[in-house]
Design a protein around this motif. Structure first.
Motif, PDB file in Angstrom:
ATOM      1  N   ALA A 171      -6.758   5.229  -6.328  1.00  0.00           N
ATOM      2  CA  ALA A 171      -6.261   4.200  -7.249  1.00  0.00           C
ATOM      3  C   ALA A 171      -5.535   3.097  -6.485  1.00  0.00           C
ATOM      4  O   ALA A 171      -5.686   1.911  -6.790  1.00  0.00           O
ATOM      5  CB  ALA A 171      -5.341   4.831  -8.292  1.00  0.00           C
ATOM      6  N   THR A 172      -4.758   3.479  -5.492  1.00  0.00           N
ATOM      7  CA  THR A 172      -4.052   2.481  -4.678  1.00  0.00           C
ATOM      8  C   THR A 172      -5.033   1.611  -3.921  1.00  0.00           C
ATOM      9  O   THR A 172      -4.877   0.380  -3.877  1.00  0.00           O
ATOM     10  CB  THR A 172      -3.098   3.184  -3.692  1.00  0.00           C
ATOM     11  OG1 THR A 172      -2.178   3.977  -4.430  1.00  0.00           O
ATOM     12  CG2 THR A 172      -2.347   2.181  -2.853  1.00  0.00           C
ATOM     13  N   LEU A 173      -6.051   2.219  -3.335  1.00  0.00           N
ATOM     14  CA  LEU A 173      -7.058   1.444  -2.609  1.00  0.00           C
ATOM     15  C   LEU A 173      -7.786   0.478  -3.546  1.00  0.00           C
ATOM     16  O   LEU A 173      -8.061  -0.674  -3.179  1.00  0.00           O
ATOM     17  CB  LEU A 173      -8.054   2.367  -1.913  1.00  0.00           C
ATOM     18  CG  LEU A 173      -7.482   3.232  -0.792  1.00  0.00           C
ATOM     19  CD1 LEU A 173      -8.554   4.126  -0.204  1.00  0.00           C
ATOM     20  CD2 LEU A 173      -6.827   2.389   0.273  1.00  0.00           C
ATOM     21  N   GLY A 174      -8.060   0.930  -4.759  1.00  0.00           N
ATOM     22  CA  GLY A 174      -8.691   0.044  -5.740  1.00  0.00           C
ATOM     23  C   GLY A 174      -7.815  -1.152  -6.083  1.00  0.00           C
ATOM     24  O   GLY A 174      -8.291  -2.297  -6.139  1.00  0.00           O
ATOM     25  N   LEU A 175      -6.524  -0.911  -6.276  1.00  0.00           N
ATOM     26  CA  LEU A 175      -5.616  -2.013  -6.600  1.00  0.00           C
ATOM     27  C   LEU A 175      -5.443  -2.960  -5.411  1.00  0.00           C
ATOM     28  O   LEU A 175      -5.368  -4.184  -5.588  1.00  0.00           O
ATOM     29  CB  LEU A 175      -4.259  -1.469  -7.051  1.00  0.00           C
ATOM     30  CG  LEU A 175      -3.256  -2.517  -7.526  1.00  0.00           C
ATOM     31  CD1 LEU A 175      -3.806  -3.312  -8.702  1.00  0.00           C
ATOM     32  CD2 LEU A 175      -1.957  -1.854  -7.912  1.00  0.00           C
TER      33      LEU A 175
ATOM     34  N   GLY B  62       0.813  -1.219   0.000  1.00  0.00           N
ATOM     35  CA  GLY B  62       0.000   0.000   0.000  1.00  0.00           C
ATOM     36  C   GLY B  62       0.841   1.262   0.000  1.00  0.00           C
ATOM     37  O   GLY B  62       0.548   2.235  -0.690  1.00  0.00           O
ATOM     38  N   TYR B  63       1.918   1.244   0.774  1.00  0.00           N
ATOM     39  CA  TYR B  63       2.780   2.414   0.882  1.00  0.00           C
ATOM     40  C   TYR B  63       3.505   2.700  -0.435  1.00  0.00           C
ATOM     41  O   TYR B  63       3.548   3.840  -0.888  1.00  0.00           O
ATOM     42  CB  TYR B  63       3.788   2.203   2.013  1.00  0.00           C
ATOM     43  CG  TYR B  63       4.651   3.399   2.295  1.00  0.00           C
ATOM     44  CD1 TYR B  63       4.179   4.444   3.061  1.00  0.00           C
ATOM     45  CD2 TYR B  63       5.941   3.490   1.779  1.00  0.00           C
ATOM     46  CE1 TYR B  63       4.960   5.554   3.323  1.00  0.00           C
ATOM     47  CE2 TYR B  63       6.737   4.593   2.037  1.00  0.00           C
ATOM     48  CZ  TYR B  63       6.242   5.618   2.808  1.00  0.00           C
ATOM     49  OH  TYR B  63       7.016   6.712   3.050  1.00  0.00           O
ATOM     50  N   TRP B  64       4.066   1.682  -1.057  1.00  0.00           N
ATOM     51  CA  TRP B  64       4.883   1.914  -2.245  1.00  0.00           C
ATOM     52  C   TRP B  64       4.061   2.040  -3.523  1.00  0.00           C
ATOM     53  O   TRP B  64       4.499   2.683  -4.471  1.00  0.00           O
ATOM     54  CB  TRP B  64       5.936   0.823  -2.409  1.00  0.00           C
ATOM     55  CG  TRP B  64       6.948   0.888  -1.320  1.00  0.00           C
ATOM     56  CD1 TRP B  64       7.149  -0.025  -0.340  1.00  0.00           C
ATOM     57  CD2 TRP B  64       7.889   1.950  -1.072  1.00  0.00           C
ATOM     58  NE1 TRP B  64       8.145   0.393   0.494  1.00  0.00           N
ATOM     59  CE2 TRP B  64       8.622   1.605   0.075  1.00  0.00           C
ATOM     60  CE3 TRP B  64       8.162   3.159  -1.700  1.00  0.00           C
ATOM     61  CZ2 TRP B  64       9.618   2.408   0.601  1.00  0.00           C
ATOM     62  CZ3 TRP B  64       9.158   3.956  -1.175  1.00  0.00           C
ATOM     63  CH2 TRP B  64       9.871   3.591  -0.039  1.00  0.00           C
ATOM     64  N   ILE B  65       2.876   1.454  -3.572  1.00  0.00           N
ATOM     65  CA  ILE B  65       2.048   1.573  -4.777  1.00  0.00           C
ATOM     66  C   ILE B  65       1.477   2.982  -4.901  1.00  0.00           C
ATOM     67  O   ILE B  65       1.224   3.461  -6.008  1.00  0.00           O
ATOM     68  CB  ILE B  65       0.933   0.510  -4.766  1.00  0.00           C
ATOM     69  CG1 ILE B  65       1.535  -0.873  -4.994  1.00  0.00           C
ATOM     70  CG2 ILE B  65      -0.122   0.793  -5.814  1.00  0.00           C
ATOM     71  CD1 ILE B  65       0.551  -2.006  -4.814  1.00  0.00           C
ATOM     72  N   PHE B  66       1.295   3.662  -3.788  1.00  0.00           N
ATOM     73  CA  PHE B  66       0.725   5.013  -3.818  1.00  0.00           C
ATOM     74  C   PHE B  66       1.549   5.962  -4.688  1.00  0.00           C
ATOM     75  O   PHE B  66       0.992   6.744  -5.461  1.00  0.00           O
ATOM     76  CB  PHE B  66       0.630   5.572  -2.390  1.00  0.00           C
ATOM     77  CG  PHE B  66       0.302   7.028  -2.343  1.00  0.00           C
ATOM     78  CD1 PHE B  66      -0.987   7.460  -2.530  1.00  0.00           C
ATOM     79  CD2 PHE B  66       1.300   7.981  -2.141  1.00  0.00           C
ATOM     80  CE1 PHE B  66      -1.308   8.812  -2.502  1.00  0.00           C
ATOM     81  CE2 PHE B  66       0.998   9.331  -2.116  1.00  0.00           C
ATOM     82  CZ  PHE B  66      -0.313   9.741  -2.302  1.00  0.00           C
ATOM     83  N   GLY B  67       2.859   5.918  -4.581  1.00  0.00           N
ATOM     84  CA  GLY B  67       3.734   6.866  -5.275  1.00  0.00           C
ATOM     85  C   GLY B  67       3.545   6.919  -6.780  1.00  0.00           C
ATOM     86  O   GLY B  67       3.315   8.003  -7.343  1.00  0.00           O
TER      87      GLY B  67
ATOM     88  N   GLY C  95       0.376   9.427 -12.418  1.00  0.00           N
ATOM     89  CA  GLY C  95      -0.969   9.217 -12.936  1.00  0.00           C
ATOM     90  C   GLY C  95      -1.446  10.372 -13.798  1.00  0.00           C
ATOM     91  O   GLY C  95      -0.771  11.401 -13.954  1.00  0.00           O
ATOM     92  N   PRO C  96      -2.628  10.251 -14.378  1.00  0.00           N
ATOM     93  CA  PRO C  96      -3.142  11.289 -15.275  1.00  0.00           C
ATOM     94  C   PRO C  96      -3.436  12.620 -14.567  1.00  0.00           C
ATOM     95  O   PRO C  96      -3.458  13.655 -15.214  1.00  0.00           O
ATOM     96  CB  PRO C  96      -4.416  10.678 -15.851  1.00  0.00           C
ATOM     97  CG  PRO C  96      -4.768   9.554 -14.958  1.00  0.00           C
ATOM     98  CD  PRO C  96      -3.519   9.101 -14.303  1.00  0.00           C
TER      99      PRO C  96
ATOM    100  N   ALA D  87      -4.194  19.615  -8.177  1.00  0.00           N
ATOM    101  CA  ALA D  87      -4.228  19.648  -6.710  1.00  0.00           C
ATOM    102  C   ALA D  87      -4.772  18.347  -6.129  1.00  0.00           C
ATOM    103  O   ALA D  87      -4.552  18.041  -4.963  1.00  0.00           O
ATOM    104  CB  ALA D  87      -5.085  20.823  -6.240  1.00  0.00           C
ATOM    105  N   ASP D  88      -5.493  17.589  -6.942  1.00  0.00           N
ATOM    106  CA  ASP D  88      -6.095  16.339  -6.470  1.00  0.00           C
ATOM    107  C   ASP D  88      -5.259  15.110  -6.797  1.00  0.00           C
ATOM    108  O   ASP D  88      -5.757  13.986  -6.713  1.00  0.00           O
ATOM    109  CB  ASP D  88      -7.485  16.171  -7.087  1.00  0.00           C
ATOM    110  CG  ASP D  88      -8.437  17.264  -6.652  1.00  0.00           C
ATOM    111  OD1 ASP D  88      -8.285  17.741  -5.510  1.00  0.00           O
ATOM    112  OD2 ASP D  88      -9.316  17.634  -7.454  1.00  0.00           O
ATOM    113  N   ALA D  89      -4.004  15.283  -7.133  1.00  0.00           N
ATOM    114  CA  ALA D  89      -3.161  14.154  -7.529  1.00  0.00           C
ATOM    115  C   ALA D  89      -2.998  13.149  -6.390  1.00  0.00           C
ATOM    116  O   ALA D  89      -3.084  11.934  -6.613  1.00  0.00           O
ATOM    117  CB  ALA D  89      -1.797  14.656  -7.993  1.00  0.00           C
ATOM    118  N   ASN D  90      -2.796  13.645  -5.180  1.00  0.00           N
ATOM    119  CA  ASN D  90      -2.602  12.718  -4.061  1.00  0.00           C
ATOM    120  C   ASN D  90      -3.880  11.942  -3.737  1.00  0.00           C
ATOM    121  O   ASN D  90      -3.816  10.747  -3.440  1.00  0.00           O
ATOM    122  CB  ASN D  90      -2.113  13.471  -2.825  1.00  0.00           C
ATOM    123  CG  ASN D  90      -0.707  13.985  -2.995  1.00  0.00           C
ATOM    124  OD1 ASN D  90       0.043  13.501  -3.834  1.00  0.00           O
ATOM    125  ND2 ASN D  90      -0.344  14.968  -2.199  1.00  0.00           N
TER     126      ASN D  90
END
Length: 172
Positions: free
Chosen positions: A97-101, A71-76, A82-83, A88-91
């Motif tokens: 997206a990380t939670l979905g994966l 979870g920690y490393w996929i977030f980056g 990402g697109p 401002a909403d990138a994080n």
């Protein structure tokens, strides 16, 4: 050329006569090889200290540690590549997206656990696979802990990234 090869057989000190790759446990029927990489003490120590193979920990802790790391490393990559990377909403997009994966990976682990998986293979690198990977129930316990750890790791990465200026200000 053929004479040079034949001549090396008569000299035990010739480097071509030192074998370094053998069948696993000297049994050619096993279908695996002992190489200087997978049979070295350093490799065995490293692999057997990873959460998946570390002896003496519970299935829940095993899944929790692996989930937190993922979870920690996929977030980056989701947040920074990402697109929505320049918005401002990138994080937030990276977190979602990380939670979905993580949810998809947890579903995959649960499906695998319910598919009557084969017993883990004993190899030269991992001679004692954990009991948790020998049953569907163990895989499902692992998957539920993976979900909790994955969500926690992604949220921590999101909070750290979103509050980076505040955290840097504490150490100035």
């Amino acid at each position: 050329m053929a004479q040079a090869v034949d001549a090396s057989k008569n000299r035990p000190s010739d480097a071509r006569n030192r074998e370094v790759v053998f069948p696993e446990w000297r049994d050619p029927q096993r279908g695996n090889l002992e190489t200087p990489i997978n049979a070295s003490p350093l490799t065995k120590w490293y692999i057997n200290n990873l959460p998946a193979y570390r002896p003496g920990i519970t299935t829940f802790r095993r899944g929790l540690e692996i989930g937190m790391a993922h979870g920690y490393w996929i977030f980056g990559p989701f947040a920074k590549l990402g697109p929505l990377r320049d918005t401002a909403d990138a994080n937030l997009a990276g977190l979602l997206a990380t939670l979905g994966l993580i949810v998809i990976a947890t579903g995959s682990l649960s499906l695998y656990g319910n598919s009557n998986p084969s017993q883990p293979h004993v190899t030269v690198t991992t001679p004692n696979p954990p009991e948790a990977f020998k049953s569907g129930e163990g895989w499902n316990n692992f998957a539920s802990a993976f979900l909790i750890g994955g969500i926690g790791g992604a949220v921590v990465a999101y909070l750290l990234t979103s509050n980076l200026e505040l955290i840097q200000g504490l150490f100035r």
